[in-house]
Design an enzyme around this catalytic site. Structure first.
Site, short mmCIF file in Angstrom:
data_model
loop_
_atom_site.label_atom_id
_atom_site.label_comp_id
_atom_site.label_asym_id
_atom_site.label_seq_id
_atom_site.Cartn_x
_atom_site.Cartn_y
_atom_site.Cartn_z
N GLU A 208 26.10 -49.15 -71.02
CA GLU A 208 27.04 -50.01 -70.28
C GLU A 208 26.74 -51.45 -70.63
O GLU A 208 25.62 -51.92 -70.47
CB GLU A 208 26.89 -49.82 -68.76
CG GLU A 208 27.47 -48.53 -68.23
CD GLU A 208 27.61 -48.50 -66.71
OE1 GLU A 208 27.01 -49.36 -66.02
OE2 GLU A 208 28.31 -47.61 -66.21
N ASP A 242 22.88 -51.13 -69.29
CA ASP A 242 22.59 -50.23 -68.17
C ASP A 242 22.81 -48.80 -68.66
O ASP A 242 23.81 -48.15 -68.34
CB ASP A 242 23.55 -50.59 -67.02
CG ASP A 242 23.36 -49.71 -65.81
OD1 ASP A 242 22.27 -49.17 -65.63
OD2 ASP A 242 24.34 -49.59 -65.03
N TYR A 253 25.38 -38.31 -57.46
CA TYR A 253 25.64 -39.60 -56.80
C TYR A 253 26.30 -39.51 -55.43
O TYR A 253 26.40 -40.54 -54.73
CB TYR A 253 26.47 -40.51 -57.73
CG TYR A 253 27.96 -40.33 -57.60
CD1 TYR A 253 28.59 -39.23 -58.17
CD2 TYR A 253 28.72 -41.24 -56.89
CE1 TYR A 253 29.95 -39.05 -58.04
CE2 TYR A 253 30.09 -41.06 -56.75
CZ TYR A 253 30.70 -39.97 -57.32
OH TYR A 253 32.04 -39.79 -57.18
N LYS A 262 20.53 -43.35 -63.77
CA LYS A 262 20.53 -44.77 -64.14
C LYS A 262 19.12 -45.34 -64.28
O LYS A 262 18.99 -46.49 -64.72
CB LYS A 262 21.22 -45.58 -63.03
CG LYS A 262 22.70 -45.30 -62.86
CD LYS A 262 23.52 -46.03 -63.92
CE LYS A 262 24.99 -46.06 -63.54
NZ LYS A 262 25.73 -46.90 -64.48
N THR A 266 16.57 -49.50 -68.53
CA THR A 266 17.64 -50.49 -68.49
C THR A 266 17.15 -51.65 -69.34
O THR A 266 16.06 -52.17 -69.09
CB THR A 266 17.88 -50.95 -67.03
OG1 THR A 266 18.10 -49.81 -66.20
CG2 THR A 266 19.07 -51.88 -66.93
N GLU A 370 34.32 -44.74 -70.74
CA GLU A 370 35.70 -45.20 -70.80
C GLU A 370 36.30 -45.00 -72.19
O GLU A 370 37.44 -44.57 -72.34
CB GLU A 370 35.79 -46.68 -70.39
CG GLU A 370 35.52 -46.89 -68.91
CD GLU A 370 35.34 -48.37 -68.54
OE1 GLU A 370 36.04 -48.86 -67.67
OE2 GLU A 370 34.45 -49.02 -69.14
CA LIG Z 1 26.32 -50.38 -64.21
MG LIG Z 2 23.28 -50.96 -63.58
#
Ligand SMILES: [Ca+2]
Ligand SMILES: [Mg+2]
Ligand SMILES: [Ca+2]
Ligand SMILES: [Mg+2]
Ligand code: NI
Lengths: 421, 421
Positions: A208, A242, A253, A262, A266, A370
């Site tokens: 991300e 991310d 989630y 997640k 990161t 996406e």
């Molecule tokens: Ca995010």
């Molecule tokens: Mg994040």
């Protein structure tokens, strides 16, 4: 005429004297980490500058904030000290000004030798000890796209999203600096309603593209920061990846939010670009819509114009690079998402109220979720195809604001996927 | 005959020589914080014991882990060092054993004077610098009750709950030590579907009775801990009050989980009771049901039998105590919820797989949300009534395991509500 450094800086460098981003580096692998600023192809060692007594202003003279292994002590001093450091360093590094006081670095070969380290030789480490890390759901288009995929079009965006900043706390101990390899996480997924869950290496590993805000002084518990003063708490911005395991995330989630999907890694870029350096690129935010409750209404709603123009995804396989730069993101305005890290006890009601600015077009999509619509279609890249990341793939982000004859850039934020052990 | 200390310890004390919980204290308001263990009505100053060279074992001799302002360095040493510290301190504090080596504290009046501080005089501070804080949704009954209230009975418990630990990251910088006053947070609520949201002091302020596990050495990023070795990472337990603003939480938590409704303050008891001290109270867990995937299957599934028998809620108004002890929780087995804090970079796949043990009966409800069914009915307490907490209310938790002639107790975890400014 634009401000120039006595150090030669190539016109396409991200790090001219107008930028001066702060980071933490080791000159040699065995050296203790210390603060520095990037200037062209060099890193200026702030511990040496500090020991030499060249920080002479009221906030920094006598302070040991640049003799620390991270920037926390400097950040805790707040905006006046940040501005003083920037002014001092611009004077020291300038080649335009010939007042003797400001040539203390330029005309001192031994100090130059000690304090200017070629960037190619240093190792960058995490610039701050991160107390808390918050991920905001800022982009309406990203929120809508994720919502359609995870919950269907009727429930794509929950009504609360339009009324207040929606966010969750991430795992601060898994934030790593650019270049750190990311091990594909194992976890639980649940492909469809009637199948049993499985455990194994993530089958939907994604990136991300985000921007992260580094918060400085913070506030006392129970004393919220006014939304119109929130900007004063932000020291600067970094690029962030991310990394997300979509199969793990989708199954875990509800109802408590993203967790292990997640928190396996990161990545942030090592150089914190200050808001002061970005000020020439400030621009108006879109109008807040709907009109927020008064406590969230900004008198001045500011964004920064940063092109994520050098975003590149290198999909490599067995160390053979398959293709160069393939995706280009042009977003005229920051910020796809704003992350806030607080170092101190904080209960800021709203740290980042910046509305989403990601564009609606597929070319500005910031993740494979996406781009491939959750793996329903493939992304074709110079002959290779991807639905999600494969082992050996490397993802590199870059971002830059272009001024009149100079850049204020972020360098790169990169990471390579290693297989699950 | 039970082990006894040369220091007189009353039979109902939480802190006999069998317990020896670790904490961080200041002997005087201006003293630097330092590690200590509780023994009866005293705190033994471990910095003094350490400087006096009485930690002679292989892990602790020469270590400066007890000369720190928090327990992180000691916890990072891992279970062998924790066991060595406990054995050394039990020998030093014992009155039964008369080997000269073990009377070094008992028979040294000057050292006793320096190292034993009356508990009534000390100030307790947070025992650890908390890197990350994770709140697990462990109690099936709590999950079901919250689910019915927030989502209706059809969707009370999401199917993932039965397959893996559901959790979210909390804000570690808002964790405070017992006794810290809690300011009622302001935030956004949304009473019903058609009404606009409001902003103001929380109208549904609540407590949550929890147990928190303090994680020691941690693991490297990308190297998960086996579920059967997870216990070795837990140093000990504290009581926790996960203060919750139910109106804020209910409006904000979809889809990213609890955020500001939980992060305005979280209180822990100051003394960390070690798993070694709780070992005599170990008992079997209920069978894991349904059978988990192999990576979550425990060979030995252990709980600890801790009565939260002294849990009391004092509802005070204008400093006039309205009633003494009113709620009694008897849960024969730990753990309503398990929290895991990690100090180091961690990506433990499953840190706390302990299944829920909270009982089903209303008497064991651990928060007002359940006790008043989200404010639909009032709780009557010695003439006063409450749906949620009012300003001035104080909530005090306590917990204890009863052995043969001694207790292993947690002391108290308390906090008082101050009005929003
Ligand atoms: Ca995010
Ligand atoms: Mg994040
Ligand atoms: Ca909780
Ligand atoms: Mg909690
Ligand atoms: Ni969350």
């Amino acid at each position: 005429m634009a401000l120039k450094s006595f150090i030669e800086v190539s016109p396409d460098s991200h790090f001219p004297i107008q930028n001066l981003p702060f980071g933490i580096f080791k000159p040699e692998p065995a050296s203790p980490p210390r603060p520095g600023v990037a200037i062209g192809d060099y890193v200026l060692d702030l511990s040496t500058i500090s020991v030499s007594g060249l920080f002479e202003g009221p906030f920094l003279s006598g302070s040991d904030c640049f003799l620390q292994p991270n920037l926390n002590k400097f950040l805790a001093l707040g905006r006046p000290a940040w501005k003083e450091a920037r002014a001092t360093l611009q004077n020291l590094l300038s080649g335009m000004i010939i007042i003797s006081d400001e040539a203390k670095l330029r005309d001192n070969p031994s100090l130059r030798e000690k304090s200017l380290v070629p960037m190619s030789k240093v190792e960058m480490v995490l610039p701050i000890a991160i107390g808390d890390y918050t991920d905001f759901f800022s982009s309406m288009y990203h929120a809508r796209n994720c919502g359609i995929m995870f919950r269907g079009p009727e429930n794509a965006i929950n009504p609360n999203w339009f009324q207040l900043p929606i966010a969750y706390h991430g795992r601060s101990s898994s934030i790593v600096v650019s270049g750190t390899e990311i091990i594909r996480p194992k976890g639980q997924g649940h492909p469809s309603g009637n199948s049993p869950p499985y455990f194994g290496p993530s089958r939907k590993l994604d990136f991300e593209l985000e921007m992260a805000a580094v918060v400085g002084p913070g506030n006392e518990l129970g004393k919220p920061v006014d939304v119109n003063e929130a900007g004063d708490h932000i020291f600067g911005l970094v690029l962030m990846n991310d990394w997300s395991a979509r199969d793990i995330q989708a199954w875990e989630y509800v109802p408590l939010g993203p967790f292990l999907g997640k928190s396996f890694g990161t990545t942030i870029s090592p150089w914190i670009v200050t808001l002061d350096a970005l000020e020439p690129f400030a621009c108006n935010s879109p109008k807040q819509d709907p009109q927020p409750l008064p406590y969230l209404a900004e008198k001045i709603s500011k964004n920064y114009d940063i092109s994520l123009e050098e975003l590149r995804n290198f999909f490599c396989s067995k160390r053979v690079m398959i293709m160069p730069s393939v995706l280009r993101f042009k977003s005229n305005q920051l910020v796809k998402k704003i992350h806030v890290w607080s170092q101190e006890a904080t209960s800021i009601t709203c740290k980042a109220s910046a509305p989403c600015i990601a564009k609606q077009e597929p070319e500005s999509y910031g993740c494979l979720l996406e781009l491939t619509w959750n793996g329903q279609k493939s992304l074709s890249l110079n002959g290779a195809t991807r639905k999600f990341l494969e082992d050996g793939d490397e993802v590199i982000f870059s971002g830059c604001s272009k001024g009149d004859g100079y850049n204020v850039g972020f360098g790169t934020c990169s990471g390579k996927i290693l297989p699950s052990p």
